[in-house]
Design a protein around this motif. Structure first.
Motif, PDB file in Angstrom:
ATOM      1  N   MET A   1       0.840  -1.192   0.000  1.00 12.29           N
ATOM      2  CA  MET A   1       0.000   0.000   0.000  1.00 12.29           C
ATOM      3  C   MET A   1       0.876   1.243   0.000  1.00 12.29           C
ATOM      4  O   MET A   1       1.806   1.346   0.783  1.00 12.29           O
ATOM      5  N   SER A   2       0.598   2.164  -0.902  1.00 15.33           N
ATOM      6  CA  SER A   2       1.398   3.375  -0.974  1.00 15.33           C
ATOM      7  C   SER A   2       0.738   4.488  -0.193  1.00 15.33           C
ATOM      8  O   SER A   2      -0.461   4.478   0.055  1.00 15.33           O
ATOM      9  N   GLU A  84       6.566  -2.112  -8.954  1.00 10.38           N
ATOM     10  CA  GLU A  84       5.847  -1.675  -7.747  1.00 10.38           C
ATOM     11  C   GLU A  84       5.800  -0.154  -7.636  1.00 10.38           C
ATOM     12  O   GLU A  84       4.803   0.413  -7.152  1.00 10.38           O
ATOM     13  N   ALA A  87       3.036   0.933  -9.828  1.00 10.43           N
ATOM     14  CA  ALA A  87       1.762   0.596  -9.192  1.00 10.43           C
ATOM     15  C   ALA A  87       1.402   1.612  -8.112  1.00 10.43           C
ATOM     16  O   ALA A  87       0.234   2.006  -7.970  1.00 10.43           O
ATOM     17  N   ALA A  88       2.396   2.061  -7.346  1.00 10.64           N
ATOM     18  CA  ALA A  88       2.138   3.048  -6.294  1.00 10.64           C
ATOM     19  C   ALA A  88       1.694   4.379  -6.887  1.00 10.64           C
ATOM     20  O   ALA A  88       0.789   5.042  -6.356  1.00 10.64           O
ATOM     21  N   GLU A  91      -1.884   3.975  -8.128  1.00 12.81           N
ATOM     22  CA  GLU A  91      -2.802   3.981  -6.995  1.00 12.81           C
ATOM     23  C   GLU A  91      -3.067   5.406  -6.523  1.00 12.81           C
ATOM     24  O   GLU A  91      -4.199   5.781  -6.197  1.00 12.81           O
ATOM     25  N   HIS A  92      -2.016   6.209  -6.528  1.00 13.30           N
ATOM     26  CA  HIS A  92      -2.141   7.590  -6.059  1.00 13.30           C
ATOM     27  C   HIS A  92      -3.106   8.410  -6.918  1.00 13.30           C
ATOM     28  O   HIS A  92      -3.802   9.290  -6.417  1.00 13.30           O
ATOM     29  N   GLY A  95      -6.112   4.623  -9.123  1.00 15.04           N
ATOM     30  CA  GLY A  95      -6.201   3.175  -9.275  1.00 15.04           C
ATOM     31  C   GLY A  95      -6.027   2.655 -10.681  1.00 15.04           C
ATOM     32  O   GLY A  95      -5.889   1.442 -10.876  1.00 15.04           O
ATOM     33  N   SER A  96      -6.051   3.536 -11.679  1.00 13.93           N
ATOM     34  CA  SER A  96      -5.774   3.096 -13.045  1.00 13.93           C
ATOM     35  C   SER A  96      -5.185   4.267 -13.822  1.00 13.93           C
ATOM     36  O   SER A  96      -5.481   5.428 -13.539  1.00 13.93           O
ATOM     37  N   VAL A 117      -0.399  -4.836 -13.180  1.00 11.80           N
ATOM     38  CA  VAL A 117      -0.688  -3.479 -12.724  1.00 11.80           C
ATOM     39  C   VAL A 117      -1.877  -2.956 -13.537  1.00 11.80           C
ATOM     40  O   VAL A 117      -2.018  -3.262 -14.724  1.00 11.80           O
ATOM     41  N   ASN A 118      -2.731  -2.160 -12.908  1.00 13.27           N
ATOM     42  CA  ASN A 118      -3.974  -1.718 -13.546  1.00 13.27           C
ATOM     43  C   ASN A 118      -3.698  -0.619 -14.559  1.00 13.27           C
ATOM     44  O   ASN A 118      -3.828   0.573 -14.274  1.00 13.27           O
TER      45      ASN A 118
END
Length: 278
Positions: A1-2, A84, A87-88, A91-92, A95-96, A117-118
């Motif tokens: 989780m970021s 990763e 991905a962080a 997410e920020h 989410g995509s 990864v989304n």
């Protein structure tokens, strides 16, 4: 989780990647998100102009890959850590996001999509795969040579070796770059991350067909861009990639070469914008 320390749009902020490394970025614009993934020997300053052009249409995340610029690093490296990081960042921003990557950064973007990864879409500029036996690839001992030069503190020699033996730059061009103190200092400062890009490329530059299984996780729409003035090997690589991905196509940008993302962003941005808005 970021986690992220919020700051006004267009100024530097940071996310914390899965291994605790802080990744610095600038966020600008509004609309669908796109993350810019830099190439070897580059940080986010190289894509500042491109980011500003894309920010007219999108929320743009222009970040420093780990070990570069204002981002942190970790003692041990693996391409998975950079996945990763992406991905962080995604997410920020909700989410995509789509990804745009150039050169080895394009391959890192592909690896992120392949890892699940989304990613909404992939726009890639000249991923430097070497897929034909007659095309020039890097020396087989590239990783060993670069690692040895860095261990000896010879960062300038590592940059020169990479530029001449991998990027095909004439020696005189590298000599002239040495005469530009700020530019050369930036390049030598990034030299320690050359093994990262070598690891990202893996065994994809050996003059063999791409391994379709390596990229089977990439299910999103993908556009591969190449410059009309670049060596034909880039176009062969682009076509090979479109053949192993289920939703990929290829476009050639007239008059451009491998450095276009930095040197001609006004000519590259419309192609990215058109694809991401389709």
């Amino acid at each position: 989780m970021s986690t992220a320390r919020e700051r006004p749009a267009g100024t530097e902020a940071r996310v914390v990647s899965a291994d605790g490394t802080e990744i610095a970025f600038e966020r600008s614009g509004s609309g669908p998100a796109v993350v810019l993934v830099a190439s070897a020997l580059a940080d986010r300053s190289d894509t500042t102009a491109l980011a500003a052009l894309l920010a007219r249409h999108f929320t743009v995340v222009n970040y420093d890959r780990r070990g570069r610029g204002a981002s942190g690093d970790a003692p041990a490296y693996a391409p998975e850590r950079e996945v990763e990081d992406i991905a962080a960042l995604i997410e920020h921003v909700g989410g995509s996001a789509s990804l745009f990557g150039s050169s080895s950064g394009a391959v890192l973007a592909l690896r992120a999509a392949a890892a699940g990864v989304n990613v909404d879409r992939l726009a890639l500029y000249e991923p430097p795969f070497v897929v034909a036996e007659g095309d020039d690839g890097p020396p087989e001992d590239l990783a060993r040579r670069i690692t040895a030069l860095l261990a000896e503190g010879r960062h300038g020699d590592a940059v020169k070796y990479f530029m001449t033996r991998v990027q095909g730059m004439p020696g005189i061009a590298v000599f002239l770059m040495r005469l530009m103190p700020r530019t050369w200092a930036s390049l030598t400062g990034l030299a320690r991350t050359l093994p990262y890009d070598i690891a990202v490329m893996g065994d994809t530059q050996q003059g063999r067909p791409l391994d379709a299984a390596e990229w089977e996780g990439v299910a999103v729409r993908t556009r591969v861009l190449t410059g009309g003035r670049s060596p034909a090997a880039f176009r062969r690589a682009a076509r090979a990639l479109t053949e192993v991905l289920p939703q990929a196509d290829h476009r050639t940008l007239p008059g451009l070469n491998h450095g276009a993302v930095v040197m001609a962003p006004k000519k590259v941005a419309p192609w990215i914008t058109e694809f991401l808005k389709e």
